[in-house]
Scaffold this motif. Structure first.
Motif, mmCIF file in Angstrom:
data_model
loop_
_atom_site.group_PDB
_atom_site.id
_atom_site.type_symbol
_atom_site.label_atom_id
_atom_site.label_comp_id
_atom_site.label_asym_id
_atom_site.label_seq_id
_atom_site.Cartn_x
_atom_site.Cartn_y
_atom_site.Cartn_z
ATOM 1 N N ASP A 12 0.864 -1.181 0.000
ATOM 2 C CA ASP A 12 0.000 0.000 0.000
ATOM 3 C C ASP A 12 0.901 1.232 0.000
ATOM 4 O OD1 ASP A 12 -1.658 2.190 0.652
ATOM 5 O OD2 ASP A 12 -3.119 0.855 1.609
ATOM 6 N N ASP A 13 1.152 1.767 -1.204
ATOM 7 C CA ASP A 13 2.081 2.894 -1.315
ATOM 8 C C ASP A 13 1.513 4.165 -0.674
ATOM 9 O OD1 ASP A 13 4.247 1.647 -2.626
ATOM 10 O OD2 ASP A 13 3.146 1.667 -4.509
ATOM 11 N N ARG A 14 0.192 4.294 -0.660
ATOM 12 C CA ARG A 14 -0.399 5.505 -0.081
ATOM 13 C C ARG A 14 -0.125 5.567 1.422
ATOM 14 N NH1 ARG A 14 -4.983 7.172 2.153
ATOM 15 N NH2 ARG A 14 -5.762 5.037 2.266
ATOM 16 N N LEU A 15 -0.281 4.414 2.098
ATOM 17 C CA LEU A 15 0.019 4.359 3.530
ATOM 18 C C LEU A 15 1.506 4.111 3.773
ATOM 19 C CD1 LEU A 15 -2.935 2.117 4.796
ATOM 20 C CD2 LEU A 15 -2.669 4.577 5.128
ATOM 21 N N ALA A 35 -6.254 -0.662 10.308
ATOM 22 C CA ALA A 35 -5.843 -0.047 11.581
ATOM 23 C C ALA A 35 -4.794 1.033 11.352
ATOM 24 C CB ALA A 35 -5.317 -1.129 12.531
ATOM 25 N N VAL A 36 -3.856 0.784 10.430
ATOM 26 C CA VAL A 36 -2.847 1.817 10.142
ATOM 27 C C VAL A 36 -3.511 3.009 9.455
ATOM 28 C CG1 VAL A 36 -0.788 2.341 8.765
ATOM 29 C CG2 VAL A 36 -0.892 0.233 10.103
ATOM 30 N N ALA A 37 -4.461 2.719 8.562
ATOM 31 C CA ALA A 37 -5.185 3.812 7.892
ATOM 32 C C ALA A 37 -5.942 4.657 8.914
ATOM 33 C CB ALA A 37 -6.147 3.240 6.850
ATOM 34 N N ALA A 38 -6.390 4.018 10.014
ATOM 35 C CA ALA A 38 -7.123 4.737 11.057
ATOM 36 C C ALA A 38 -6.185 5.419 12.043
ATOM 37 C CB ALA A 38 -8.059 3.777 11.789
ATOM 38 N N ALA A 78 -1.476 -1.933 15.501
ATOM 39 C CA ALA A 78 -2.232 -2.455 14.361
ATOM 40 C C ALA A 78 -2.078 -3.974 14.265
ATOM 41 C CB ALA A 78 -1.769 -1.785 13.078
ATOM 42 N N ILE A 79 -0.913 -4.492 14.628
ATOM 43 C CA ILE A 79 -0.712 -5.950 14.596
ATOM 44 C C ILE A 79 -1.531 -6.618 15.704
ATOM 45 C CG2 ILE A 79 1.005 -7.796 14.909
ATOM 46 C CD1 ILE A 79 2.995 -6.047 13.388
#
Ligand code: MN
Length: 420
Positions: free
Chosen positions: A25-28, A57-60, A67-68
């Motif tokens: 996910d290059d955006r994140l 979770a990382v996006a949030a 997140a893990i």
């Protein structure tokens, strides 16, 4: 600093399905490998569930280790809702590259992360596996471990119990570095020095990922194989606005003598007046100092909000900070305990030497409480070891593994669910 990523996942030559999952996910700026295990469709559901929950979770806004832990909960929830998925689990090795001069690495299980720098490939992760624990205890050599028949037994995974210990590291990187994430389908089939050879030789990350998968398949392809190659590159200098230009619009422009048109092709640019040169240097240095101060503050903030359990001399203690310290921030003892290093099992002592249960204060406290309980039980009564570690199926046909509660205990731990 930015990342150029390439990934490849392959079923291999023996298995019927691919239980590995991969995230790019290059955006994140989030990249991950998960290697699932479990009967029926369990393995592929576990790895896919973990990857998607990690991403969400990382996006949030969650940190990579949080997140893990969230992903662990997602795998447990999914298994609880479907008896066919009971007992499924997965490894998870993830890199978050938020910019700046380091990446964050979160890791559980026996997938791996490597760093190639200046032609040298070094491993960034420890396998949470039985053989690697034996190597750490000096009971096996690394060479014996590479060919050990039980090298697929893992001692830590997502989907096993709600409380999960995540290995977290901030890895300093610079342009030219290459990170590699892979499932054990690569490293059980291809020796590390051969992996290093491919990672070094192939300039294009796509070709490197493809070549590593091809090498695993050429060696037999007994397992699913997944490779993520992450090249650290300099951000294109022409894209961002020039901070010096932005910093001086209020200044009246110093007239620069315009040179007479010069026909000579080797003409030097006109000399910049001394005062303007000096001001240019200050304008370059000041933003740099501000950036450095902000970076140091951020690192310190990160260091001081983290906790872990470690050794203060011979005594076990709860520390505030990051094991080994970051920049000027050395860890400090937050709360001593009554435990001594000599009371611990060799495995526990080893985890403490590297700093265990890194993360929130709650996690470190819970780990310390468990350790105290476990050590008290081990020293007062001799409980027979009845637990079996997780066995990852070597082939798709052998998919069963022990029920969840027996899986969680590390093989070197003396506590267990004793028979009535
Ligand atoms: Mn595997």
């Amino acid at each position: 600093m930015k990342i150029v990523a390439a990934a490849r996942t392959d079923v291999g030559r023996v298995r019927e399905g691919n239980e590995d999952a991969v995230l790019v996910d290059d955006r994140l700026a989030l990249y991950a490998v998960a290697d699932g295990m479990g009967g029926h469709r369990g393995g592929e559901v576990a790895s896919a569930t973990a990857i998607e929950a990690l991403r969400a979770a990382v996006a949030a806004g969650r940190s990579i280790d949080d997140a893990i832990v969230v992903a662990n909960g997602a795998v447990l929830d999914k298994a609880e809702g479907d008896p066919a998925l009971a007992g499924m689990g997965t490894t998870l090795t993830a890199v978050l590259a938020p910019g700046g001069s380091s990446v964050l690495l979160g890791h559980v299980g026996d997938s791996r992360a490597y760093l190639l720098r200046d032609g040298v490939l070094s491993r960034l992760t420890e396998d949470h596996s039985l053989v690697e624990e034996l190597v750490r205890e000096g009971r096996l050599t690394p060479e014996q471990a590479e060919i050990h028949p039980q090298r697929s037994i893992i001692t830590r995974a997502l989907g096993v119990e709600p409380d999960l210990e995540v290995d977290l590291a901030a890895v300093p990187v610079r342009a030219g570095d290459r990170l590699v994430l892979c499932s054990d389908g690569l490293t059980t089939m291809v020796r590390e020095r051969d992996v290093a050879g491919v990672v070094r030789a192939e300039q294009d990350p796509v070709v490197a990922a493809d070549s590593l998968v091809a090498a695993a398949n050429a060696a037999g392809g007994e397992d699913n194989v997944t490779v993520v190659v992450l090249d650290v590159v300099e951000i294109d200098e022409s894209t961002p606005p020039d901070p010096v230009a932005l910093a001086e619009p209020a200044e009246p422009a110093t007239p620069v003598p315009v040179p007479a048109p010069d026909v000579s092709p080797t003409a030097e640019p006109p000399p910049i007046p001394r005062a303007q040169r000096w001001r240019g240097a200050v304008l370059l240095v000041v933003p740099l100092l501000i950036v450095l101060a902000l970076a140091a503050g951020a690192v310190g903030w990160y260091a001081r909000r983290s906790f872990f359990v470690g050794l203060d001399g011979e005594r076990v203690a709860l520390f505030r900070g990051v094991p080994g310290g970051v920049l000027l921030w050395d860890p400090t003892v937050e709360q001593p305990s009554t435990l001594r290093a000599g009371d611990l099992t060799a495995a526990d002592r080893l985890s403490l030497e590297g700093g265990a249960a890194r993360g929130s204060r709650e996690r470190a406290e819970a780990y310390l409480a468990r350790l105290e309980k476990r050590t008290a039980a081990a020293t007062s009564t001799t409980v027979p070891r009845t637990t079996a570690p997780t066995t990852r199926p070597r082939h798709a046909t052998t998919t069963t593994r022990p029920p969840r509660t027996t899986v969680t205990t590390r093989p070197t731990s003396a506590t267990s669910t004793a028979p009535p």
